[in-house]
Design an enzyme around this catalytic site. Structure first.
Site, mmCIF file in Angstrom:
data_model
loop_
_atom_site.group_PDB
_atom_site.id
_atom_site.type_symbol
_atom_site.label_atom_id
_atom_site.label_comp_id
_atom_site.label_asym_id
_atom_site.label_seq_id
_atom_site.Cartn_x
_atom_site.Cartn_y
_atom_site.Cartn_z
ATOM 1 N N HIS A 105 84.679 37.737 26.056
ATOM 2 C CA HIS A 105 83.820 36.610 25.632
ATOM 3 C C HIS A 105 82.470 37.301 25.297
ATOM 4 O O HIS A 105 82.051 38.325 25.709
ATOM 5 C CB HIS A 105 83.436 35.719 26.902
ATOM 6 C CG HIS A 105 82.755 36.260 27.957
ATOM 7 N ND1 HIS A 105 81.273 36.075 28.118
ATOM 8 C CD2 HIS A 105 83.178 36.950 29.037
ATOM 9 C CE1 HIS A 105 81.147 36.697 29.362
ATOM 10 N NE2 HIS A 105 81.981 37.171 29.956
ATOM 11 N N CYS A 147 79.078 39.570 27.381
ATOM 12 C CA CYS A 147 79.632 39.624 28.516
ATOM 13 C C CYS A 147 78.793 40.646 29.393
ATOM 14 O O CYS A 147 78.464 41.573 28.907
ATOM 15 C CB CYS A 147 81.002 40.371 28.277
ATOM 16 S SG CYS A 147 81.938 40.736 29.973
ATOM 17 N N ARG A 182 81.292 31.100 33.362
ATOM 18 C CA ARG A 182 81.515 30.031 32.181
ATOM 19 C C ARG A 182 82.381 30.214 31.539
ATOM 20 O O ARG A 182 82.683 29.714 30.433
ATOM 21 C CB ARG A 182 80.097 30.581 31.489
ATOM 22 C CG ARG A 182 78.704 30.605 32.182
ATOM 23 C CD ARG A 182 77.624 31.394 31.442
ATOM 24 N NE ARG A 182 78.019 32.745 31.378
ATOM 25 C CZ ARG A 182 77.368 33.587 30.578
ATOM 26 N NH1 ARG A 182 76.297 33.382 30.198
ATOM 27 N NH2 ARG A 182 77.692 35.179 30.584
ATOM 28 N N CYS A 191 87.788 37.602 31.732
ATOM 29 C CA CYS A 191 86.600 37.825 32.567
ATOM 30 C C CYS A 191 86.293 37.022 33.634
ATOM 31 O O CYS A 191 86.620 35.572 33.614
ATOM 32 C CB CYS A 191 85.378 38.061 31.660
ATOM 33 S SG CYS A 191 84.038 38.661 32.398
ATOM 34 N N ASP A 212 83.657 35.798 34.721
ATOM 35 C CA ASP A 212 82.420 35.500 34.095
ATOM 36 C C ASP A 212 82.760 33.480 34.660
ATOM 37 O O ASP A 212 83.551 33.180 34.308
ATOM 38 C CB ASP A 212 82.088 35.372 32.818
ATOM 39 C CG ASP A 212 80.712 34.883 32.339
ATOM 40 O OD1 ASP A 212 80.534 33.583 32.791
ATOM 41 O OD2 ASP A 212 79.854 35.731 32.165
HETATM 42 CO CO CO Z 1 82.268 38.808 31.210
#
Ligand code: CO
Length: 219
Positions: A98, A101, A46, A42, A44
């Protein structure tokens, strides 16, 4: 917030630190890449791919998008898989989702998200494929977590549906496909124990692109 100019200072420090640790660092960096892993995760912020696996530059080929989707008409992810599997000859393809999400959450929200609609629709399709199981989970949080896992599972299948993976696997026994989930609360990776060989066999009943199954039958 880190000031924009600081990023270049960080970069110089990153080079200096790495050279201090390993005098060959820049030599190695400028040589051809030979990663053994393809990571599809992803976008993302993090979930930094190299960091969570403890891998150095050159050790993992990375593709990231919203909610780690492998869509057959997405030229981007398909090019990445093709290049990594056929040319770099990666040994392992990892699809890593994750928990928590935002993409998965947004997908299940009854709102018009514009250009994100067709992209995230793929996650609604994952839900539909596993509707019975998911509908039976009453806790909302647990339901989303399971949807994150099932999304990884379906994207692993999508990786297997490609000619690149099917052909290379028959030829060399690689790559193998794995499904993982990263837990933001613990920082730990969870292996979903995706059964690559069984899944490949199952998938090839309908998605065989190599004539392999037909040849096996005629044997
Ligand atoms: Co995500």
């Amino acid at each position: 917030m880190i000031p924009y100019e600081q990023l270049f200072e960080n970069n110089k420090k990153w080079v200096a630190d790495n050279v201090a640790k390993n005098a060959d660092f820049l030599d190695k960096l400028s040589r051809d890449q030979t990663p053994e892993y393809l990571y599809i995760g992803c976008s993302d912020s993090r979930v930094p791919a190299n960091d969570i696996m403890g891998l150095e530059p050159g050790e993992v080929f990375v593709h990231r998008n919203v909610a780690n989707l492998v869509v057959s008409i997405d030229m981007n992810v398909m090019s990445v898989i093709n290049y990594a599997v056929r040319h770099l000859k990666v040994k392992h393809v990892i699809v890593c989702g994750h928990y928590n999400c935002g993409g998965v959450k947004a997908a299940m929200t009854p709102t018009d998200l514009g250009i994100l609609n067709p992209w995230l629709r793929n996650i609604r399709d994952v839900y539909r494929l596993h509707e019975e199981e998911l509908d039976n989970i009453t806790d909302e949080h647990a339901k989303y977590n399971r949807l994150v896992e099932l999304n990884v599972y379906e994207q692993c299948l999508n990786v297997i549906k490609t000619a690149a993976v099917q052909e290379e696997y028959i030829e060399s026994g690689y790559p193998r496909v794995h499904g993982w989930v990263f837990d933001l609360k613990t920082g730990l990776l969870k292996d979903l124990q995706f059964d690559f060989e069984a899944s490949l066999k199952k998938i090839q009943k309908l998605y065989d692109l190599t004539g392999f199954m037909k040849a096996q039958k005629n044997k």
